[in-house]
Design a protein around this motif. Structure first.
Motif, PDB file in Angstrom:
ATOM      1  N   UNK A   1       0.837  -1.192   0.000  1.00  0.00           N
ATOM      2  CA  UNK A   1       0.000   0.000   0.000  1.00  0.00           C
ATOM      3  C   UNK A   1       0.875   1.247   0.000  1.00  0.00           C
ATOM      4  N   UNK A   2       0.335   2.344  -0.525  1.00  0.00           N
ATOM      5  CA  UNK A   2       1.112   3.572  -0.581  1.00  0.00           C
ATOM      6  C   UNK A   2       1.432   4.096   0.811  1.00  0.00           C
ATOM      7  N   UNK A   3       0.557   3.831   1.797  1.00  0.00           N
ATOM      8  CA  UNK A   3       0.811   4.257   3.179  1.00  0.00           C
ATOM      9  C   UNK A   3       0.338   3.170   4.128  1.00  0.00           C
ATOM     10  N   UNK A   4       1.255   2.658   4.918  1.00  0.00           N
ATOM     11  CA  UNK A   4       0.956   1.643   5.927  1.00  0.00           C
ATOM     12  C   UNK A   4       1.262   2.226   7.300  1.00  0.00           C
ATOM     13  N   UNK A   5       0.315   2.086   8.255  1.00  0.00           N
ATOM     14  CA  UNK A   5       0.475   2.639   9.595  1.00  0.00           C
ATOM     15  C   UNK A   5       0.366   1.509  10.604  1.00  0.00           C
ATOM     16  N   UNK A   6       1.373   1.419  11.472  1.00  0.00           N
ATOM     17  CA  UNK A   6       1.340   0.452  12.566  1.00  0.00           C
ATOM     18  C   UNK A   6       0.716   1.122  13.789  1.00  0.00           C
ATOM     19  N   UNK A   7      -0.368   0.548  14.267  1.00  0.00           N
ATOM     20  CA  UNK A   7      -1.091   1.117  15.400  1.00  0.00           C
ATOM     21  C   UNK A   7      -0.636   0.418  16.672  1.00  0.00           C
ATOM     22  N   UNK A   8      -0.155   1.186  17.638  1.00  0.00           N
ATOM     23  CA  UNK A   8       0.282   0.636  18.920  1.00  0.00           C
ATOM     24  C   UNK A   8      -0.450   1.278  20.075  1.00  0.00           C
ATOM     25  N   UNK A   9       0.139   1.195  21.254  1.00  0.00           N
ATOM     26  CA  UNK A   9      -0.442   1.794  22.455  1.00  0.00           C
ATOM     27  C   UNK A   9       0.641   2.512  23.236  1.00  0.00           C
ATOM     28  N   UNK A  10       0.262   3.622  23.857  1.00  0.00           N
ATOM     29  CA  UNK A  10       1.205   4.397  24.646  1.00  0.00           C
ATOM     30  C   UNK A  10       1.110   4.102  26.140  1.00  0.00           C
ATOM     31  N   UNK A  11       0.134   3.300  26.529  1.00  0.00           N
ATOM     32  CA  UNK A  11      -0.019   2.936  27.936  1.00  0.00           C
ATOM     33  C   UNK A  11      -0.077   1.422  28.054  1.00  0.00           C
ATOM     34  N   UNK A  12       0.260   0.935  29.219  1.00  0.00           N
ATOM     35  CA  UNK A  12       0.241  -0.502  29.491  1.00  0.00           C
ATOM     36  C   UNK A  12      -1.091  -0.884  30.118  1.00  0.00           C
ATOM     37  N   UNK A  13      -1.461  -2.135  29.899  1.00  0.00           N
ATOM     38  CA  UNK A  13      -2.708  -2.621  30.484  1.00  0.00           C
ATOM     39  C   UNK A  13      -3.209  -3.842  29.750  1.00  0.00           C
ATOM     40  N   UNK A  14      -4.393  -4.268  30.162  1.00  0.00           N
ATOM     41  CA  UNK A  14      -5.013  -5.452  29.575  1.00  0.00           C
ATOM     42  C   UNK A  14      -6.069  -5.046  28.573  1.00  0.00           C
ATOM     43  N   UNK A  15      -6.031  -5.700  27.383  1.00  0.00           N
ATOM     44  CA  UNK A  15      -7.020  -5.414  26.346  1.00  0.00           C
ATOM     45  C   UNK A  15      -8.376  -5.931  26.807  1.00  0.00           C
ATOM     46  N   UNK A  16      -9.328  -5.006  26.965  1.00  0.00           N
ATOM     47  CA  UNK A  16     -10.656  -5.392  27.442  1.00  0.00           C
ATOM     48  C   UNK A  16     -11.646  -5.583  26.304  1.00  0.00           C
ATOM     49  N   UNK A  17     -11.472  -4.830  25.188  1.00  0.00           N
ATOM     50  CA  UNK A  17     -12.400  -4.950  24.060  1.00  0.00           C
ATOM     51  C   UNK A  17     -11.664  -4.674  22.751  1.00  0.00           C
TER      52      UNK A  17
END
Length: 460
Positions: free
Chosen positions: A55-71
């Motif tokens: 793709x012309x633009x690929x973005x990796x989505x992360x997190x800036x805080x720690x914790x448990x994924x709830x949803x």
């Protein structure tokens, strides 16, 4: 009796010699050729490369805080809009940090108010000289310290609220979910680096290919050049693209240097997917509706018999050192016509008979002028391919040779930019000797010659 025996032996030897002569003559007359046809059409010079579709633009989505994924609110191939909530980290601890910051701010607010009141009283007492200057300075210091603590508490509260917002993971761009690397209940830690949760592609309607081009070809690549490519998923379909960028950074692997070329391609139906391997043809130059001839005909090497039977119309034509007409593009030899004819020799030099010295001059001249070779390298670069030589049979079946000016080549065929009237569409020209005397040095007529005046040019 002895004379009779000698006479019989003489007859036998004469018969054997005559039979050998007839056999040799018959063998030379049975020479056959393989022909190729001069055609008319389009010709392209290309560079082949391979690359990966992305793709012309690929973005990796992360997190800036720690914790448990709830949803998690998205899955593979889902389309998202910028700002959409795609996942949620359990906010319990973050909410507690916000409340703690709010309490700390309230305490610092009370301390600031108290220090302000004390400062105001100290100022009044100082005017009546009840308190000393040092006591006034101390009250001012306590007020400034309380004010700084209050501002620090405000910042801590703002940080806690922002971290609480970060528990809601939202789409940074509008696009398609290419990858999802997290599950509900998984704990993510952002202490050192942001973990990658999702991979989003901005718009699959337009793709790009990162092609690897060899260093020997990179000098011919320019922005804006058209590109054709195929992928293994659709072997019968041909996609179109355009060179967008030639990157300066090189890559070396196994002593092979390559450069990255970025190619843009439209993908309106979504057939191209990220990660596909593409085989590209970058079009360097193109000529339309031109005469074309197979490179095997331009590389054809005449046999010794063909060179020995080669003769010029006039005795003055065979002078090895005479000056010719440089303006005639079909000039094969000095001061002669563009076409030469080979035929049976008859007695007498003035009537066309050539001695061995003359034959050797013609042979040397033919080789020195590059007979049978086409400049494939210049043709690839889109320049003038230089002179070439074509052999053919005329309407009466007599062997003829002519000089042409070649142009663009695709490695299989070469354009004829300039030639005599005899070289037209449909003309059959000689590509190889199939029977009879083999070419000089026993060379394979289908392979590019490498010696004498016949040169081999890169890749062809």
């Amino acid at each position: 009796m002895r004379r009779k025996s000698i006479w019989i032996v003489g007859l036998l030897l004469t018969g054997v010699a005559g039979g050998w002569w007839l056999t040799a003559r018959g063998g030379s007359d049975e020479v056959e050729y393989r022909f190729v046809e001069v055609t008319r059409g389009d010709l392209e010079s290309t560079v082949t490369a391979t690359g990966a579709v992305q793709a012309t633009e690929m973005v990796e989505v992360g997190t800036q805080v720690s914790g448990q994924i709830s949803q998690i609110f998205i899955d593979f191939n889902d389309r998202v809009t910028v700002g959409d909530l795609i996942a949620l980290i359990d906010p319990t601890i973050l909410q507690q940090e916000v409340r703690s910051a709010e309490v700390n701010l309230a305490r610092n607010q009370a301390e600031l108010d108290q220090s302000r009141r004390e400062l105001e009283r100290t100022v009044e007492l100082h005017t009546t000289q009840v308190v000393t200057d040092s006591e006034l300075d101390l009250a001012g210091y306590r007020f400034e310290l309380a004010d700084a603590s209050f501002r620090s508490a405000e910042i801590n509260l703002e940080r806690a609220r922002r971290n609480l917002e970060y528990s809601e993971i939202r789409a940074p761009i509008s696009g398609v979910v290419v990858s999802r690397d997290v599950e509900v209940g998984q704990t993510v830690a952002a202490s050192l680096s942001a973990p990658i949760l999702f991979l989003l592609a901005q718009d699959l309607a337009e793709m790009e290919i990162l092609a690897s081009v060899d260093e020997s070809d990179i000098g011919q690549i320019r922005e804006g050049q058209p590109v054709r490519f195929t992928v293994q998923a659709y072997p019968e379909r041909q996609f179109q693209g355009t060179v967008q960028q030639v990157r300066l950074q090189s890559t070396t692997q196994d002593n092979v240097v390559t450069y990255s070329v970025v190619v843009n391609a439209e993908n309106p139906d979504g057939a191209l997917l990220p990660g596909m391997t593409a085989t590209l043809d970058i079009v360097l130059d193109r000529e339309e509706d031109v005469l074309r001839v197979s490179n095997t005909a331009l590389r054809f090497r005449p046999t010794e018999a063909m060179l020995e039977d080669f003769e010029r119309p006039q005795a003055s034509d065979v002078g090895a050192d005479s000056e010719g007409d440089s303006e005639n593009p079909f000039l094969f030899g000095p001061s002669g016509a563009g076409e030469r004819r080979a035929g049976p020799r008859s007695g007498g030099f003035a009537s066309g008979e050539m001695d061995e010295e003359t034959i050797e001059r013609i042979r040397a001249r033919f080789r020195a002028e590059g007979g049978g070779a086409s400049n494939g390298l210049l043709g690839r670069l889109g320049g003038d391919g230089g002179p070439g030589t074509l052999w053919y049979l005329d309407e009466t079946g007599e062997l003829r040779v002519t000089r042409v000016r070649t142009g663009l080549t695709d490695g299989i065929q070469t354009a004829i930019r300039l030639g005599p009237p005899e070289i037209v569409e449909g003309r059959q020209v000689i590509a190889a000797v199939t029977t009879g005397e083999v070419p000089q040095d026993g060379a394979n007529p289908f392979r590019p010659p490498s010696g004498g005046g016949f040169r081999r040019f890169g890749g062809f």
